[in-house]
Scaffold this motif. Sequence first.
Motif, PDB file in Angstrom:
ATOM      1  N   ILE A 375      54.542  43.369  27.200  1.00 48.77           N
ATOM      2  CA  ILE A 375      55.497  43.142  26.123  1.00 48.77           C
ATOM      3  C   ILE A 375      56.871  42.836  26.715  1.00 48.77           C
ATOM      4  CG2 ILE A 375      56.732  44.224  24.208  1.00 48.77           C
ATOM      5  CD1 ILE A 375      54.255  45.949  23.677  1.00 48.77           C
ATOM      6  N   ASN A 376      57.192  43.576  27.745  1.00 50.66           N
ATOM      7  CA  ASN A 376      58.591  43.660  28.146  1.00 50.66           C
ATOM      8  C   ASN A 376      58.928  43.076  29.509  1.00 50.66           C
ATOM      9  OD1 ASN A 376      59.841  45.173  25.906  1.00 50.66           O
ATOM     10  ND2 ASN A 376      58.224  46.630  26.408  1.00 50.66           N
ATOM     11  N   TRP A 377      58.109  42.179  30.012  1.00 49.40           N
ATOM     12  CA  TRP A 377      58.461  41.604  31.307  1.00 49.40           C
ATOM     13  C   TRP A 377      57.930  40.195  31.391  1.00 49.40           C
ATOM     14  CZ3 TRP A 377      54.624  39.691  34.460  1.00 49.40           C
ATOM     15  CH2 TRP A 377      53.309  40.026  34.084  1.00 49.40           C
ATOM     16  N   ARG A 378      58.579  39.433  32.252  1.00 48.37           N
ATOM     17  CA  ARG A 378      57.983  38.185  32.706  1.00 48.37           C
ATOM     18  C   ARG A 378      58.607  37.831  34.037  1.00 48.37           C
ATOM     19  NH1 ARG A 378      61.195  33.645  31.982  1.00 48.37           N
ATOM     20  NH2 ARG A 378      63.024  34.106  30.733  1.00 48.37           N
ATOM     21  N   ALA A 384      59.205  31.958  28.492  1.00 47.29           N
ATOM     22  CA  ALA A 384      59.090  33.168  27.680  1.00 47.29           C
ATOM     23  C   ALA A 384      58.129  32.988  26.529  1.00 47.29           C
ATOM     24  CB  ALA A 384      60.468  33.567  27.153  1.00 47.29           C
ATOM     25  N   TRP A 385      57.837  31.734  26.169  1.00 43.37           N
ATOM     26  CA  TRP A 385      56.992  31.496  25.004  1.00 43.37           C
ATOM     27  C   TRP A 385      56.226  30.191  25.174  1.00 43.37           C
ATOM     28  CZ3 TRP A 385      58.068  27.085  22.074  1.00 43.37           C
ATOM     29  CH2 TRP A 385      59.338  26.490  22.284  1.00 43.37           C
ATOM     30  N   GLY A 386      55.216  30.024  24.354  1.00 45.13           N
ATOM     31  CA  GLY A 386      54.436  28.791  24.378  1.00 45.13           C
ATOM     32  C   GLY A 386      53.115  28.954  25.109  1.00 45.13           C
ATOM     33  N   ALA A 387      52.368  27.866  25.167  1.00 47.61           N
ATOM     34  CA  ALA A 387      51.020  27.908  25.725  1.00 47.61           C
ATOM     35  C   ALA A 387      51.025  28.381  27.180  1.00 47.61           C
ATOM     36  CB  ALA A 387      50.378  26.522  25.625  1.00 47.61           C
ATOM     37  N   LYS A 390      51.492  32.121  27.462  1.00 51.53           N
ATOM     38  CA  LYS A 390      50.251  32.818  27.109  1.00 51.53           C
ATOM     39  C   LYS A 390      49.242  32.737  28.259  1.00 51.53           C
ATOM     40  CE  LYS A 390      46.602  33.007  23.615  1.00 51.53           C
ATOM     41  NZ  LYS A 390      45.926  32.283  22.535  1.00 51.53           N
TER      42      LYS A 390
ATOM     43  N   ARG B  20      53.937  29.146  17.444  1.00 53.03           N
ATOM     44  CA  ARG B  20      54.294  28.326  18.606  1.00 53.03           C
ATOM     45  C   ARG B  20      54.641  29.220  19.800  1.00 53.03           C
ATOM     46  NH1 ARG B  20      51.394  25.278  18.302  1.00 53.03           N
ATOM     47  NH2 ARG B  20      52.348  24.192  20.053  1.00 53.03           N
ATOM     48  N   ILE B  21      55.066  30.421  19.538  1.00 55.61           N
ATOM     49  CA  ILE B  21      55.461  31.336  20.622  1.00 55.61           C
ATOM     50  C   ILE B  21      54.217  31.876  21.324  1.00 55.61           C
ATOM     51  CG2 ILE B  21      56.505  33.612  21.037  1.00 55.61           C
ATOM     52  CD1 ILE B  21      58.602  32.721  18.856  1.00 55.61           C
ATOM     53  N   ILE B  22      53.235  32.317  20.559  1.00 55.33           N
ATOM     54  CA  ILE B  22      51.922  32.648  21.137  1.00 55.33           C
ATOM     55  C   ILE B  22      50.898  31.811  20.373  1.00 55.33           C
ATOM     56  CG2 ILE B  22      50.228  34.428  21.711  1.00 55.33           C
ATOM     57  CD1 ILE B  22      52.444  36.479  21.726  1.00 55.33           C
ATOM     58  N   PRO B  23      50.656  30.597  20.880  1.00 57.18           N
ATOM     59  CA  PRO B  23      49.803  29.669  20.121  1.00 57.18           C
ATOM     60  C   PRO B  23      48.331  30.064  20.166  1.00 57.18           C
ATOM     61  CG  PRO B  23      50.600  28.642  22.155  1.00 57.18           C
ATOM     62  CD  PRO B  23      51.209  30.005  22.102  1.00 57.18           C
ATOM     63  N   THR B  24      47.624  29.590  19.193  1.00 55.73           N
ATOM     64  CA  THR B  24      46.170  29.755  19.164  1.00 55.73           C
ATOM     65  C   THR B  24      45.560  28.667  20.034  1.00 55.73           C
ATOM     66  OG1 THR B  24      46.379  30.505  16.882  1.00 55.73           O
ATOM     67  CG2 THR B  24      44.160  29.886  17.640  1.00 55.73           C
ATOM     68  N   GLY B  29      45.865  33.672  18.669  1.00 55.36           N
ATOM     69  CA  GLY B  29      47.296  33.684  18.919  1.00 55.36           C
ATOM     70  C   GLY B  29      48.015  34.568  17.914  1.00 55.36           C
ATOM     71  N   ASP B 108      57.959  22.770  18.333  1.00 55.86           N
ATOM     72  CA  ASP B 108      58.316  23.133  19.704  1.00 55.86           C
ATOM     73  C   ASP B 108      59.653  22.509  20.110  1.00 55.86           C
ATOM     74  OD1 ASP B 108      56.062  24.630  19.976  1.00 55.86           O
ATOM     75  OD2 ASP B 108      54.992  23.233  21.294  1.00 55.86           O
ATOM     76  N   LEU B 111      62.424  24.502  18.554  1.00 48.67           N
ATOM     77  CA  LEU B 111      62.602  25.796  19.212  1.00 48.67           C
ATOM     78  C   LEU B 111      63.260  25.628  20.591  1.00 48.67           C
ATOM     79  CD1 LEU B 111      59.228  27.524  18.244  1.00 48.67           C
ATOM     80  CD2 LEU B 111      61.499  27.984  17.286  1.00 48.67           C
ATOM     81  N   ARG B 112      62.865  24.584  21.300  1.00 49.58           N
ATOM     82  CA  ARG B 112      63.489  24.338  22.610  1.00 49.58           C
ATOM     83  C   ARG B 112      64.970  24.017  22.450  1.00 49.58           C
ATOM     84  NH1 ARG B 112      58.319  22.373  24.337  1.00 49.58           N
ATOM     85  NH2 ARG B 112      58.750  20.302  23.482  1.00 49.58           N
ATOM     86  N   PRO B 134      61.220  40.223  26.983  1.00 47.49           N
ATOM     87  CA  PRO B 134      60.821  38.964  27.608  1.00 47.49           C
ATOM     88  C   PRO B 134      62.042  38.139  27.963  1.00 47.49           C
ATOM     89  CG  PRO B 134      59.721  39.308  25.504  1.00 47.49           C
ATOM     90  CD  PRO B 134      60.801  40.330  25.611  1.00 47.49           C
ATOM     91  N   VAL B 157      61.059  35.992  19.943  1.00 47.28           N
ATOM     92  CA  VAL B 157      60.066  36.035  21.022  1.00 47.28           C
ATOM     93  C   VAL B 157      59.682  37.489  21.317  1.00 47.28           C
ATOM     94  CG1 VAL B 157      59.684  35.615  23.484  1.00 47.28           C
ATOM     95  CG2 VAL B 157      60.763  33.845  22.069  1.00 47.28           C
ATOM     96  N   THR B 158      60.692  38.333  21.403  1.00 42.33           N
ATOM     97  CA  THR B 158      60.446  39.753  21.664  1.00 42.33           C
ATOM     98  C   THR B 158      59.540  40.349  20.589  1.00 42.33           C
ATOM     99  OG1 THR B 158      62.568  39.999  22.770  1.00 42.33           O
ATOM    100  CG2 THR B 158      61.583  42.001  21.891  1.00 42.33           C
ATOM    101  N   ARG B 161      55.907  39.110  20.753  1.00 39.14           N
ATOM    102  CA  ARG B 161      55.135  39.773  21.813  1.00 39.14           C
ATOM    103  C   ARG B 161      54.813  41.208  21.415  1.00 39.14           C
ATOM    104  NH1 ARG B 161      55.199  36.677  26.564  1.00 39.14           N
ATOM    105  NH2 ARG B 161      54.579  38.479  27.806  1.00 39.14           N
TER     106      ARG B 161
END
Lengths: 551, 219
Positions: A375-378, A384-387, A390, B20-24, B29, B108, B111-112, B134, B157-158, B161
């Motif tokens: 949750i709390n690190w990278r 920080a986000w996106g495919a 993940k 989009r942050i944690i996509p399927t 996702g 995306d 968001l960027r 994050p 984002v936080t 997650r």
Amino acid sequence: MAFETKPRRADVCIIGAGASGAAAAKVLCEAGVKVVALEKGPWRRRESFGGDELANINRYNLWPDPLLNPRTWRETEDDAAREEMFCPVPQMVGGGTVHWQGWLPRFTADDFRMRTVAGDLPGASLADWPITYDELEPYYLKVEWAFGVSGEAGANAFESHRSGGYPCPPMPVSRYAQKFRQGCDALGWNSFPTPQAALSRPFNGRRATVVSAFAQQHGDPTGTRSSALNVFVPDAVATGNYDLRPNSTVGELVLDGDGRIRAAVYQDEDGGVFEQEADVFILACGAMETARLMLLSRSGRFPNGLANDSDLVGRNVTFHEYSAAVGLYDDPVYAWAGGGYVSASTFQHYGHDAARGFVSGGHIAVAGVGIPLPINWRLPGTPAWGAEAKRIDREHYSHSLAVAMVLHDMPQHSNRIDLDDSLVDAWGLPVARTTLKPHANDLAQGRYLIDRGADILEASGARSVTKVYADRVTGNCSHQHGTARMGDDPDTSVLDRWCRAHAVPNLYAVDGSPFPTGTGANPTLTIMANAWRVAEHIVARRGAPSARTSS
Amino acid sequence: MPDTFFDPHQRSTIEAAMARIIPTDDTPGAREAGCIDFLERTLSGLDYLFAKPDGSGFEVLEGRSARAWQTRLDIMRTKYADGIRDLDARAEGLGARDFASLDPERQDEVLRAVERDAAAAPTTATVSTGLAGPVSAEPALQQTSTETDLDFLPLLVTHTRQGFYADPIYGGNRGRVGWDVIGFPGPASLKAVHDGTYTTLRYFAEGEAEKVKEFHDGL
């Protein structure tokens, strides 16, 4: 707010019931001394803890809430301070030991005389300790046996003399510890199972420690880890001599006409104000809060804060810094199992070696990267986000580990804790302001230790390595020391060798504040051993009738 | 007790951004994990912020702590309301009705752009300056976070997650899909941690759990 009935006078009043305050309380109470402990935070029972990363890490279930207990930081005294949770520690009975996983290495003999070993370092205020390793050694053993520390005597080739072994064998070997030791072996470096505040097997009527994934930074609902809350507090309570008052916030220590402390003035949960009188007062609030309370306690005798004739209270503060090299492996290392801190260590780069070009060194050990979830690190440089984020979460989770270091940051006169001039906490008291700029030695030593961590990763077959250098000291490991350094000379120290204030005969401090240097090892074992030593000394002084009137 | 906060439009906007942050992909996702429900609960008030440690319900907040959390919620709610308006305004700039109606690639892009603009603003915490979450560049969090210092996107984002990986009792990580995606063998429930039956010893080095089996009920 009104003054209430005055509580009964105590033999000893301890401010704080964390690692050091509870250790001192156990020793004093078992010797028949009547102790009142004033603890700012709550007295939580094990049933109140859980395996809940959201609550414990993100929602201040254990950490201080920054809206109630803010702090500020600035780099130099010429800068404006900004609000920042600098070096927080849980504020509750048990203190930081409530949520730690308890790495308990001993300091080495050279740690007590680093100025003699390394010489003067320009810009730093290195000082030898007024006590030696040998003086503290018996107390290390007492704490190790009280806690049931799991470790392997003799495994750390760089450890100084020990008069007895560990009470429990090392904890089971995690896969991440195994990797670390394989790497050290390949490099020809000594490594050892990290001594841990946990029971590898039943000990002293307690069950073996449950090996949950929710350990580091989580409270322990099973009561099987070793902490001040689980060990020292029950020991002290069992004597009937320990009057532990949670939710009691001390705002000031007040003097009598002879320059001794007369009372601790505190607020209870409902805002009632009380004066607690005692023969002796012991500060055990953690090095930052102890300095803050001394600076809050101004008087005609001490206009700049209690026992602060020397202007040293709050100065020479050190914090360590925690950073790591992170390695990714093809095979799983499950560095979340056991909470990620059932570890292995090396002191190969701990001692001072002038050939390295910097003073001292630090403890290197293996750890997880999440606690336990991502949750709390990278990693630096990753999204920080996106495919892609993940994908990295998935690929790294069971296959990465951190080789971390404990930085021995150098004491400096200009690095200090004082009172913020504009911000107050939820109790209306000025908050601790940290002024801190790392010494060049800190940065050089940090890079060296991270590079050695990377060596271990590479030697153990990591397929990729990411180094995260510490380019500033953020107080990110809760370790804090030096704000009331002990020494033999009242001009250069606040406390004497018994951690008694040179200027106030009935005032002691037993947390990290007496440490003249922070060393490169996790400090809490030494803090507790020293608190035990000082408490025994106080008991001995009380036993001598002449001391009773003169001290 | 209400466990929602957003109006339908706000909800669909944030749900789309979370996706989009944690996509399927070939695995679930943020959408499948119910991260939006996690966030709705978080923002709904004081009733669902702290699970009871044995999983039997939620704690009642009182006193200073309750006041601090109300302050924190007010700050976060404002950031979300403003952030959603900003996303829609940017979408309109691209000729769309609103953010949620953009296709994923253009979402995306938006968001960027939000991320770039926040990083350029020197007075606010950004993806690179936060101490934790994050937002941090640190590999291992040793310190708690100060979420309310975050700008809208890092905050989102936080929370995404958190909703994906936190215990399912908080409304996200539905069916433990977040844990399954990364392969975390989490506890059956908070209760299993609380009563000490949850153990990870079998993920230690080969043969280690067997050696200490007699000391551990959970094995």
